[in-house]
Design a protein around this motif. Structure first.
Motif, PDB file in Angstrom:
ATOM      1  N   GLY A  40      53.317  50.894   9.687  1.00  0.00           N
ATOM      2  CA  GLY A  40      54.132  49.322   8.520  1.00  0.00           C
ATOM      3  C   GLY A  40      54.481  48.305   8.970  1.00  0.00           C
ATOM      4  N   SER A  41      54.991  47.570   8.306  1.00  0.00           N
ATOM      5  CA  SER A  41      54.855  46.245   9.173  1.00  0.00           C
ATOM      6  C   SER A  41      56.792  46.052   9.545  1.00  0.00           C
ATOM      7  N   GLU A  42      57.550  47.079   9.178  1.00  0.00           N
ATOM      8  CA  GLU A  42      58.640  47.195  10.760  1.00  0.00           C
ATOM      9  C   GLU A  42      58.859  47.975  11.654  1.00  0.00           C
ATOM     10  N   PHE A  43      57.295  48.988  11.718  1.00  0.00           N
ATOM     11  CA  PHE A  43      56.513  49.296  13.232  1.00  0.00           C
ATOM     12  C   PHE A  43      56.421  47.612  14.160  1.00  0.00           C
ATOM     13  N   LEU A  44      55.819  46.589  13.763  1.00  0.00           N
ATOM     14  CA  LEU A  44      55.321  45.971  14.014  1.00  0.00           C
ATOM     15  C   LEU A  44      56.650  44.725  15.139  1.00  0.00           C
ATOM     16  N   TRP A  45      57.913  44.642  14.329  1.00  0.00           N
ATOM     17  CA  TRP A  45      58.957  44.885  14.682  1.00  0.00           C
ATOM     18  C   TRP A  45      59.288  45.103  16.080  1.00  0.00           C
ATOM     19  N   ARG A  46      59.510  46.437  15.478  1.00  0.00           N
ATOM     20  CA  ARG A  46      59.641  46.769  16.640  1.00  0.00           C
ATOM     21  C   ARG A  46      59.066  47.026  17.950  1.00  0.00           C
ATOM     22  N   LEU A  47      57.242  46.937  17.581  1.00  0.00           N
ATOM     23  CA  LEU A  47      56.554  47.320  18.617  1.00  0.00           C
ATOM     24  C   LEU A  47      56.517  45.805  18.874  1.00  0.00           C
ATOM     25  N   ARG A  91      48.963  32.694  11.696  1.00  0.00           N
ATOM     26  CA  ARG A  91      50.662  33.733  11.339  1.00  0.00           C
ATOM     27  C   ARG A  91      51.118  34.557  11.576  1.00  0.00           C
ATOM     28  N   LEU A  92      52.229  33.759  11.703  1.00  0.00           N
ATOM     29  CA  LEU A  92      53.315  35.421  12.620  1.00  0.00           C
ATOM     30  C   LEU A  92      54.422  35.720  11.821  1.00  0.00           C
ATOM     31  N   ILE A  93      53.236  36.688  12.376  1.00  0.00           N
ATOM     32  CA  ILE A  93      53.794  38.166  10.681  1.00  0.00           C
ATOM     33  C   ILE A  93      54.578  39.584  12.448  1.00  0.00           C
ATOM     34  N   ILE A 139      57.144  50.660  31.396  1.00  0.00           N
ATOM     35  CA  ILE A 139      56.438  50.396  30.902  1.00  0.00           C
ATOM     36  C   ILE A 139      56.098  51.333  29.767  1.00  0.00           C
ATOM     37  N   MET A 140      55.042  52.818  30.680  1.00  0.00           N
ATOM     38  CA  MET A 140      53.859  53.461  29.683  1.00  0.00           C
ATOM     39  C   MET A 140      55.613  54.504  28.716  1.00  0.00           C
ATOM     40  N   ILE A 141      56.819  54.687  29.685  1.00  0.00           N
ATOM     41  CA  ILE A 141      57.463  55.451  28.825  1.00  0.00           C
ATOM     42  C   ILE A 141      58.159  54.746  27.474  1.00  0.00           C
ATOM     43  N   ARG A 142      57.854  53.355  27.225  1.00  0.00           N
ATOM     44  CA  ARG A 142      58.587  52.577  26.126  1.00  0.00           C
ATOM     45  C   ARG A 142      57.395  52.421  25.400  1.00  0.00           C
ATOM     46  N   THR A 143      56.464  51.836  25.835  1.00  0.00           N
ATOM     47  CA  THR A 143      54.849  52.212  25.516  1.00  0.00           C
ATOM     48  C   THR A 143      54.687  53.400  24.523  1.00  0.00           C
ATOM     49  N   ALA A 144      54.921  54.467  25.456  1.00  0.00           N
ATOM     50  CA  ALA A 144      54.602  55.489  24.712  1.00  0.00           C
ATOM     51  C   ALA A 144      55.281  56.006  23.031  1.00  0.00           C
ATOM     52  N   THR A 145      56.626  56.026  23.574  1.00  0.00           N
ATOM     53  CA  THR A 145      57.117  55.836  22.705  1.00  0.00           C
ATOM     54  C   THR A 145      57.151  54.746  21.082  1.00  0.00           C
ATOM     55  N   ALA A 146      57.088  53.618  21.005  1.00  0.00           N
ATOM     56  CA  ALA A 146      56.866  52.373  20.407  1.00  0.00           C
ATOM     57  C   ALA A 146      55.444  53.073  19.796  1.00  0.00           C
TER      58      ALA A 146
END
Length: 925
Positions: free
Chosen positions: A219-226, A253-255, A206-213
């Protein structure tokens, strides 16, 4: 343990051994075996469910419990206890509801109380207890009668429960409860260890994925990837980020959201009737199980078949709710700590993104979250200087962030050699994982498991190293302790049977590379059982510990001393002389040294105790031989030493093998004897004092083809050991019933009551009752004229099962006689419980009844007991008139022995029936 005063003390002179019918001792011994078996499970288990399922199976298969299950106390507000492993009672938990809240309908049972209080809770009568009202129908259906619950605790709370059920009413003995508590603590510790390792592995991923994310752009695309990264990292089936609508209170609202990896369509929704509504007043909300049923107004849960839901409230810097971030699971959630802490990390990052804070603020938030991690998280540059040092690093190593940042790691923490080696691997592969022994600021040594990753810049050049270090000092110590329990005897600290056999196998395997001889010494303490029985097991254990120390002092460091079990020890001498004679001489010298050491007085508590040992020795090294055969030879030699008078040693010799071969031949001949009609029953009269016949005992004889007529002493023991006693006992039963049926048709023998011996192994066989029924039915014998003689050893395994079997046979009219009474574990308890008709005074008491006051007292006590319980009494082995008269004076008026007649075939026995069974010696008087 000191037994309470009871009526059993009346017959204390009958037995110098402890009462094996003592349920407290039997249960404690069973619990100790379970404790040992549990150690093996812990050593072998690699996953949580493997451990728990194997443990439940152990408790039902080996522990004697009819049903065992382990439950997890869910962490949400449902207060449920969810079963996660079970054995036995496969349908007992079907659709059942159990709670650990006292205010809920299903929270009043012992399991709920155990979780609430962290204490052991026992119920000795489930059917008669109001606490089980919600489950009473199922309890009766499944035959559950008593149970005990053990809380599974970590340092600060109770996280689960272990429940054991029996099919009998009554409380467990205190000693068994104590041992089971130790067993529960071992399981809880092992379970926490497995979970800690799983959590660590999950946290690292999780830490590795979290660090990457978290390091991606805004931006809005960041939230989708996150949210996609978060959902995948946490193993969820769905994830979402929603923002509270200030312009429409009570709605969000679901963003950004994903379900099964696919993006969900952004939309507005009402918070009412959803778990998100609870986040308006709570910082986080957790539903571990059955979320769809709890929130039927929210269609997404039903559509997904959702079971669990974890969400965290998004807040601005003032703590005002601004949104929700959460994950949804289709499976129940048993543990949520890692998920909740990770969601907290994502929540702060997402809240920062929603609020459009600058990069410095977001970095500060991220640093604050990393400081909450239990592991040490360190970032250092390629120049070795520390760039980041979290609170976990300060807790582990002792240096503060101010002391560490900007400086290189101290050499005491990371040596130059380790640093160069690790950095080279990082440059080659980008990662390094390993274990380091490091010294903290205060000088304390810690064992650390490190997971280091090399970070490169956009130009692909090394920039920094991310270090995640976990303190495994305590875990390693616990694993070492488990290793100790698995391969070493817990009482003496010596290698146990498993390790000893492994070392023997290694020596055997290396014999082709070595020309040296080795020797195996099998050591058995003389009369150790007497010490245990007279002074107690604590004294026996103390003696075994001192023996282990003396044995270790008698050998070299390369030799092995091990304990097989009980009072049996083994010494393996290696690298002896090449010549067998010289090697034997060397082994004999060590053996004599051991005998001399073990002869010296032992100081046990305030007592001085003397003990000796018998030693069997066998050489090995040049002969291809299995480890089992080696132990067998040494064991045979040891028994030769016992036969030679004890306190001596003997070498294995070919004569022993000749004896073993002869025994094997006799065993094979015995197997074929019934088919060749070599068995015959002889009959010995049972009479009153004046010689009046009252019955007879059937005694088997073997017409051996070369050795002639063999008495039972020559082959019954072999039949017992080889398992042939079942077939032989069945033949005796059938032949005896057939003879009884023939006698019923003759006037002189119609009233003869025939006694037939039954062995313990035969009696315990599942088909024994059927065998008795069949023998009576097929022969036509009158069951009221049949009496089964059993020794006391038949009664010791399970008194209630024994009683049930005897009662089933008793329905036919068959009687029971207790043979050799007074030589075993005589107890009033089974005289009260079992349907016994007659006690038989053993010939060992009859032999010296005229001269030995102790034997006379025992005979008198047996007669008194028989009279008190309304039982018949008969003495066996009566050989002269003096014995008969003395027994008569004690109140015994029925006899069997050579004074009246020797065992004889049926035809000769019938010829004697016309006259009283009185010897010529008696007639002269």
């Amino acid at each position: 343990m000191e037994m309470p005063e009871s009526s059993d003390e009346v017959i204390a002179p009958l037995n110098n051994l402890p009462n094996s019918l003592d349920p407290e001792r039997d249960s404690a011994q069973r619990a100790m075996r379970l404790l040992s078996g549990c150690v093996d499970l812990i050593a072998q288990a690699s996953t949580e469910m493997q451990l728990l399922n194997a443990f439940c199976a152990l408790m039902t298969v080996s522990g004697g419990y009819v049903f065992c299950w382990i439950g997890q106390a869910l962490e949400d507000d449902s207060f449920k206890i969810r079963p996660i492993a079970q054995a036995g009672g496969e349908r007992s938990l079907e659709g059942i509801e159990i709670s650990w809240s006292s205010s809920l309908p299903f929270g009043g049972g012992p399991c709920g109380e155990a979780v609430r209080t962290g204490q052991v809770v026992e119920c000795s009568d489930m059917v008669g207890s109001d606490r089980f009202n919600p489950w009473q129908e199922r309890i009766v259906r499944d035959g559950l009668r008593s149970m005990i619950c053990f809380p599974l605790n970590d340092v600060s709370r109770t996280f689960g429960v272990l429940a054991l059920y029996r099919d009998v009413i009554g409380a467990l003995p205190a000693q068994e409860v104590h041992l089971l508590t130790q067993l529960e603590k071992q399981i809880a510790q092992a379970l926490l260890g497995l979970r800690a390792r799983a959590d660590h592995s999950q946290t690292e991923s999780i830490m590795i994925r979290t660090a990457t994310a978290l390091s991606a752009s805004h931006g809005s695309e960041f939230l989708w990837r996150l949210v996609a990264s978060m959902t995948e990292a946490l193993g969820a089936d769905g994830g979402f980020i929603a923002r509270c609508l200030s312009e429409n209170p009570g709605h969000a609202r679901l963003i950004a959201g994903v379900i099964d990896g696919e993006r969900a369509t952004p939309s507005d929704f009402a918070l009412a009737g959803t778990p998100s509504e609870d986040l308006l007043t709570q910082r986080e909300w957790l539903v571990c199980d059955d979320v769809a049923s709890r929130y039927p107004a929210y269609p997404l849960f039903e559509k997904m078949k959702a079971q669990a839901y974890v969400a965290v409230r998004l807040e601005d810097f003032d703590g005002t709710p601004i949104g929700i971030i959460g994950v949804i699971f289709r499976e129940p959630l048993l543990r949520s700590a890692v998920i909740r802490s990770t969601l907290q990390i994502y929540a702060i990052r997402v809240a920062g993104e929603i609020e459009r804070q600058d990069a410095d603020t977001k970095l500060a938030e991220h640093v604050a979250l990393l400081d909450k991690a239990q592991d040490a998280i360190i970032v250092r540059g390629i120049d070795q200087r520390v760039q980041f040092w979290n609170a976990g690093a300060q807790r582990l190593y002792g240096w503060s962030a101010n002391e560490a940042i900007g400086n290189a790691l101290p050499e005491s923490m990371l040596s130059v050699e380790d640093q160069q080696h690790i950095q080279q691997q990082l440059l080659d592969t980008g990662e390094w994982t390993g274990i380091l022994r490091q010294r903290c600021k205060n000088g304390r040594l810690v064992l650390v498991e490190g997971h280091w990753t090399l970070a490169r810049g956009d130009d692909k050049q090394p920039r920094s190293i991310l270090m995640i270090d976990t303190d495994i000092t305590e875990r390693t110590a616990a694993e070492a302790e488990i290793q100790q329990l698995a391969f070493y005897d817990s009482l003496t600290g010596l290698p146990n049977r498993r390790l000893l056999l492994d070392r023997l196998q290694q020596v055997q395997s290396s014999r082709s590379r070595s020309h040296h001889n080795s020797a195996l010494l099998f050591i058995d303490l003389d009369n150790f059982k007497t010490l245990n029985d007279t002074l107690g097991h604590d004294m026996g254990d103390a003696l075994l510990q001192q023996v282990a120390q003396r044995l270790s002092s008698c050998v070299r460091s390369d030799d092995t001393v091990g304990r097989l079990g009980g009072d049996e020890f083994v010494v393996m001498l290696v690298d002896l002389e090449d010549a067998p004679g010289a090697a034997a001489s060397h082994a004999a010298q060590v053996g004599e040294k051991i005998l001399q050491a073990l002869r010296q007085p032992y100081q046990i508590s305030d007592c001085s105790y003397h003990s000796t040992a018998s030693i069997g020795i066998t050489l090995f090294g040049h002969e291809d031989m299995s480890v089992t055969e080696l132990l067998k030879r040494a064991d045979m030699a040891m028994y030769q030493a016992k036969a030679a008078g004890r306190d001596t040693l003997r070498f294995f010799a070919s004569a022993m093998q000749v004896s073993v071969t002869a025994r094997a031949l006799l065993e094979n001949q015995l197997r074929n004897a019934a088919g060749k009609n070599q068995f015959e029953l002889h009959y010995q009269a049972q009479v009153k004092g004046d010689g009046t016949l009252i019955g007879a005992e059937a005694l088997v004889r073997w017409h051996h083809p070369t050795r002639g007529m063999l008495l039972p002493a020559a082959f019954i023991g072999l039949a017992e050991e080889s398992g042939q006693i079942l077939a032989l006992g069945r033949w005796i039963l059938e032949a005896g019933c057939a003879q009884l049926a023939r006698w019923q048709n003759k006037p002189l023998t119609a009233s003869v009551r025939l006694a037939i011996n039954v062995s313990a192994r035969q009696f315990r066989h599942p088909r024994f009752v059927d065998d008795v029924y069949r023998a009576i039915r097929e022969s036509g014998a009158d069951p009221h004229q049949l009496k089964l003689e059993m020794t006391e050893s038949v009664l010791f395994d399970d008194i209630y099962d024994t009683s049930a079997r005897m009662s089933e046979i008793r329905k036919l009219g068959v009687g029971f006689s207790l043979d050799d009474f007074g030589t075993g574990y005589s107890s009033l308890s089974y005289l009260k419980i079992l349907p016994i008709d007659q006690l038989k005074i053993d010939q060992s008491f009859v032999r010296d009844v005229q001269t030995n006051k102790g034997d006379a007292a025992i005979a008198r006590t047996i007669v008194s007991l028989a009279d008190s319980f309304g039982l018949e009494v008969i003495a066996e082995g009566v050989e002269n008139r003096g014995q008969r008269d003395h027994l008569a004076a004690l109140g015994c008026h029925s006899y069997q022995g050579f004074l009246f007649n020797r065992p004889m075939p049926a035809s000769q026995f019938e010829q004697r029936l016309g006259q009283p069974f009185v010897s010529e010696n008696m007639r002269m008087h």
